[in-house]
Design an enzyme around this catalytic site. Structure first.
Site, mmCIF file in Angstrom:
data_model
loop_
_atom_site.group_PDB
_atom_site.id
_atom_site.type_symbol
_atom_site.label_atom_id
_atom_site.label_comp_id
_atom_site.label_asym_id
_atom_site.label_seq_id
_atom_site.Cartn_x
_atom_site.Cartn_y
_atom_site.Cartn_z
ATOM 1 N N HIS A 184 -4.024 21.893 20.094
ATOM 2 C CA HIS A 184 -4.293 22.516 18.793
ATOM 3 C C HIS A 184 -4.295 24.033 18.822
ATOM 4 O O HIS A 184 -4.528 24.657 17.792
ATOM 5 C CB HIS A 184 -5.654 22.078 18.255
ATOM 6 N N LYS A 192 -12.302 29.635 5.366
ATOM 7 C CA LYS A 192 -12.009 29.059 6.685
ATOM 8 C C LYS A 192 -12.961 29.723 7.660
ATOM 9 O O LYS A 192 -13.669 30.666 7.303
ATOM 10 C CB LYS A 192 -10.548 29.300 7.077
ATOM 11 N N ARG A 193 -13.005 29.240 8.898
ATOM 12 C CA ARG A 193 -13.837 29.907 9.894
ATOM 13 C C ARG A 193 -13.481 31.389 9.966
ATOM 14 O O ARG A 193 -12.319 31.772 9.790
ATOM 15 C CB ARG A 193 -13.654 29.240 11.262
ATOM 16 N N LYS A 204 -7.596 35.092 12.208
ATOM 17 C CA LYS A 204 -7.328 34.640 10.837
ATOM 18 C C LYS A 204 -7.296 35.813 9.850
ATOM 19 O O LYS A 204 -6.920 35.674 8.703
ATOM 20 C CB LYS A 204 -8.368 33.613 10.402
ATOM 21 N N THR A 221 -4.755 23.657 7.882
ATOM 22 C CA THR A 221 -4.660 22.477 7.028
ATOM 23 C C THR A 221 -5.170 22.789 5.624
ATOM 24 O O THR A 221 -4.819 22.099 4.671
ATOM 25 C CB THR A 221 -5.455 21.297 7.614
ATOM 26 N N LYS A 229 -4.165 21.790 1.515
ATOM 27 C CA LYS A 229 -5.118 21.381 0.473
ATOM 28 C C LYS A 229 -4.943 22.231 -0.779
ATOM 29 O O LYS A 229 -4.968 21.714 -1.909
ATOM 30 C CB LYS A 229 -6.558 21.493 0.993
#
Ligand code: 73E
Length: 857
Positions: free
Chosen positions: A386, A588-589, A594, A705, A709
């Site tokens: 991952h 998100k985290r 990110k 992911t 969504k």
């Protein structure tokens, strides 16, 4: 099937056999029975919590009946089973999902089972929405990896696959996040405070698990550990007790099982400890047993090399394998048949010890020949990678490992020895290659076990989670293994999400509009997402666009309500302008890769630009034309020990404080941080987005992911060419996504430039950093600024900032000057999102990796 009930008694059994409730009336009867007996409450003290418990118990009864049948059927057919091993299952709430999945296609159009139960609850004096809110999230995961596991078990149940999930029943899930003076503060998530109606304790099953101790090789003449005479004498023993959670499929009676292990002390008397005078210590160790499954490690994409974590991993792998082997043995097959009966999928390297444990069982306990055993093992396992982030790749120091699991360490050395012998035979005299691929890393100060390498060597397939990522692992971290095994061992299965939760449950209004429009009142599109393509022909239909837009407005208002509640009544979002306010969301985290920092810098840049125009005397309505109304919404948790991520949270909150209280800008920009982002909040947040941000440094986000969504809910994406964004672009078309930034193939070169030939920052970013340095926003953000100015800007914020800002103004233009175009993009995106159903993923895993078939009823 073996049974303990004598033949003549079975008639009585059948006569009294349990029955599922079918309609509203039968549901009410069950409900009342549960209130009065299970809960020992009454008509006079039945509150929302009791109503939630009684409803859940009633729905669970139905599930358990189907669960029993499904398990009997799976056993009777003796078909190959899949076991999905994941240290994280981020399930969220179960009740609404179970209600939706109870829909079986027998209903009259428009009256789905969930609606009937809603009516029944209404008659009983409760509101389903309030009842559902009583349920705590099952938050036994950190982020994408854990939520993926949850989507996958939903799809496995829906696809009628005989599949079990195995995990740990943590008493504390991911911490609850509080924001105090702008900073993240963690509080424990004791989610089992009220009894959990969704779990079934199986205390009749007790699996002993050993740790520490030594290896007794007295039975072996040569001392070669690969001979079957080695015996591990464990030093500490705990008991693993399973808790089962029924996992219903959608429109099928199939109910699968999620088995979560919990640690308990043994009750046996430890003679060895007693005789060695170690009684006190042995009692203390006993008391520590429960601590093994006490808490989920709250790190996403980061390995913390703590002994307790390794203990969790072994406890879980050993218990699960014991269970799998016990079930296999009941079927009376020979060992060679094992890989034809069992497929085990490793969700990242966290369960890699399962490989070693199976080899130990086969060699030490079942006395199989090493190579025969190893052949069985490698045919059984497959491994999903991952992440390529170095700090997330698991390595265990040999010393720590060998102390906890002495026999497993020996087995790993033997696996490595045979593996390296094989490599040497293929590439003679390539000493460099041997040290590069060795499972034991010798270079570092202390020897380390590289778990990813062990997982590759012990598996028959290795997959990445999006096309770009799967290519990347072949050319970077695993390139030598491609050389050794050939490319066919490596494959891609692009991630997906379950449309039951992420469309039907999260966005009932959109699901209804879709069903009505494509003439699918029974929601078959939730099983066959290619049906969504029928929406394309309405993409420019003015009437349909209006309805589509109305659904979005409804969802935006719903989110405004949530934000207002979380901000304790402060009117952050101006409802009068909600229709022409763009909701820009990044949830998100929190992680430097990110790049939430880039997003908040973008907000600051926008704020400064607005202020500049105002200071030049431009009237606000003119300013608004250039910088139309926008709310930038953030949410996400930082790992408790991740200093930079915590600083990013503080900056977002400090900016929010300044911007939201600046009356001069007349509400045309707002910045919101939603505390304690979790699955149930995601269900409210995601359907409300116009735009969502997936802006990781190219090559760092394996898949993502939430991007899927958001698209499934009619939001558009601003994103980098990273992870699944690439395939989202392929599916929805490049006109319908806002891509920007450098490509993965240029990242190394850009980093090199920062190191050796640093250039001045682009002016847009320079402006922003200067204001941050000036102290306009409360807090000390020097480390954040310095990471860009002086420490090589590892995540390339300065390289992408300009194109990010430019792309954002393109977004403004389309949203505010061409709403029809925007709606068209939104509709076309949903029409083409079908590929990202996790049902498609599971089918690919089943066909290409597990070689299992669905069991038809
Ligand atoms: O890109 C996501 C991916 O969508 C990736 O970062 C995440 O997995 C998702 C599902 O495939 C992920 N989490 C972890 N590694 N990758 C991880 C690593 C260690 C501990 C906890 C989580």
């Amino acid at each position: 099937i073996d049974t303990m009930i004598p033949l003549q008694s079975r008639e009585i059994w059948k006569k009294h056999g349990v029955k599922k409730f079918e309609d509203a009336d039968e549901f009410q009867s069950k409900f009342i029975q549960h209130v009065e007996t299970t809960l020992a409450r009454s008509l006079y003290n039945c509150d929302d919590l009791a109503a939630y418990q009684a409803t859940s118990q009633s729905v669970r009864d139905n599930l358990v009946i189907d669960w029993n049948k499904s398990q009997q059927r799976q056993t009777a057919r003796d078909s190959k089973r899949v076991y999905y091993l994941s240290l994280e299952f981020l399930m969220g709430r179960a009740l609404d999902n179970a209600l939706i999945n109870s829909q079986d296609g027998t209903e009259e159009p428009g009256v789905q089972k969930r609606e009937r139960i809603k009516g029944a609850i209404d008659q009983l004096g409760f509101k389903l929405e309030d009842v559902l809110e009583q349920e705590p999230d099952a938050a036994l995961g950190n982020g994408g990896l854990g939520r993926l596991a949850a989507c996958f078990i939903d799809s496995m149940a829906t696809g009628d696959y005989p599949a079990w999930g195995y995990g740990l029943r943590y008493q504390y899930g991911i911490f609850a996040q509080k924001i105090i003076e702008g900073y993240q503060v963690e509080t424990p998530d004791y989610w089992l405070n009220f009894t959990n109606p969704w779990e079934i304790e199986r205390s009749e099953i007790q699996v002993p698990i050993n740790f520490y101790g030594y290896v007794d090789r007295s039975g072996s003449e040569s001392g070669d550990s690969t001979l079957s005479a080695s015996k591990w004498i464990g030093g500490e023993r705990v008991i693993a007790v399973p808790y089962d959670m029924p996992i219903p499929g959608f429109k099928t009676e199939n109910v699968n099982n999620l088995r979560m292990w919990s640690a308990r002390p043994t009750t046996e008397f430890d003679f060895a400890k007693f005789n060695s005078g170690d009684y006190k210590n042995s009692v203390e160790q006993q008391q520590r047993a429960e601590s093994i499954t006490a808490v989920l490690y709250p790190n996403d994409n980061f390995q913390e090399g703590k002994e307790l974590r390794l203990k969790q991993q072994y406890f879980w792998c050993a218990a699960s394998l014991h269970d799998i082997v016990r079930r296999f043995k009941k079927s009376k097959h020979s060992w060679e048949e094992f890989p034809n009966q069992v497929a085990i999928q490793l969700n990242d390297t966290h369960p890699t010890l399962a490989i070693v444990e199976l080899q130990r069982i086969l060699v030490d306990l079942e006395h199989l020949d090493w190579h025969k055993a190893w052949d069985i093992v490698t045919k059984t396992f497959a491994y999903t990678n991952h992440t390529v982030m170095q700090e997330a790749l698991e390595k265990w120091p040999v010393g720590l490992f060998g102390h906890l699991l002495p026999r497993h360490l020996e087995i790993i050395y033997d696996i490595n020895w045979f593996f390296l012998k094989f490599v040497e035979s293929k590439f003679p005299r390539d000493v460099d290659l041997l040290s590069k691929v060795s499972i034991i890393e010798e270079a570092s100060q202390e020897r380390q076990i590289r778990m990813a390498f062990l997982a590759i060597v012990g598996s028959h397939k290795v997959n990445g989670v999006a096309e770009l990522h799967s290519e990347l692992i072949k050319t970077t971290i695993f390139q030598d293994f491609v050389k050794i095994y050939g490319p066919s061992k490596f494959t891609n299965v692009t991630n997906g999400i379950t449309p039951r939760r992420w469309l039907k449950q999260a966005n009932p209004k959109l699901a209804k509009l879709i069903g009505d429009t494509i003439n699918d009142p029974q929601d078959d599109f939730l099983l066959n997402m290619s049906k969504l393509t029928e929406l394309a022909k309405y993409a420019e239909d003015a009437d349909f666009q209006t309805k589509w837009n109305d659904v979005k407005q409804f969802n935006k208002l719903r989110l405004a309500d949530l934000i207002e509640k979380l901000y304790e009544g402060e009117d952050v979002i101006n409802r009068d302008h909600i229709r022409n306010t763009l909701f820009d969301i990044q949830v998100k985290r929190i992680h430097e890769y990110k790049r939430q920092q880039m997003n908040i810098f973008g907000c600051i840049y926008r704020y400064l630009s607005i202020k500049k125009l105002l200071s030049e005397g431009v009237p606000i309505n003119e300013v608004e034309k250039k910088y139309p109304r926008r709310v930038s919404i953030f949410g996400g948790k930082s790992a408790p020990g991740y200093y930079m991520a915590k600083l990013i949270i503080k900056l977002i909150n400090s900016v929010s404080d300044v911007v939201n209280h600046d009356e001069e800008i007349n509400n045309i920009l707002k910045v919101v941080f939603i505390p304690d982002y979790n699955v149930s909040k995601a269900e409210t947040i995601i359907p409300a987005s116009d735009l969502s941000e997936h802006i990781s440094t190219a090559g760092t986000e394996a898949s993502g992911t939430s991007n899927m969504k958001f698209v499934m809910n009619g939001g558009l994406i601003i994103g980098t060419v990273d992870g699944a964004n690439v395939e989202i672009t392929r599916e929805v078309g490049e006109d319908n996504i806002f891509l920007f930034g450098n490509l993965a193939e240029n990242v190394d070169e850009l980093r090199y430039q920062h190191q050796y030939h640093p250039k001045p920052l682009p002016e847009e970013l320079e402006q922003v950093l200067q204001v941050v340095e000036s102290g306009t926003f409360d807090g000390d953000f020097k480390p954040l600024v310095d990471s860009i100015r002086h420490h090589g800007d590892y995540y390339l914020v300065s390289d992408d900032f300009k194109s990010y800002v430019q792309t954002q103004s393109l977004v403004d233009d389309v949203y505010h000057k061409n709403k029809k175009e925007w709606l068209k993009k939104s509709i076309l995106s949903v029409a083409n999102v079908g590929f990202f159903s996790s049902d498609r993923c599971i089918q690919e895993y089943a066909d290409e990796i597990w070689n299992v078939e669905p069991l038809n009823n």
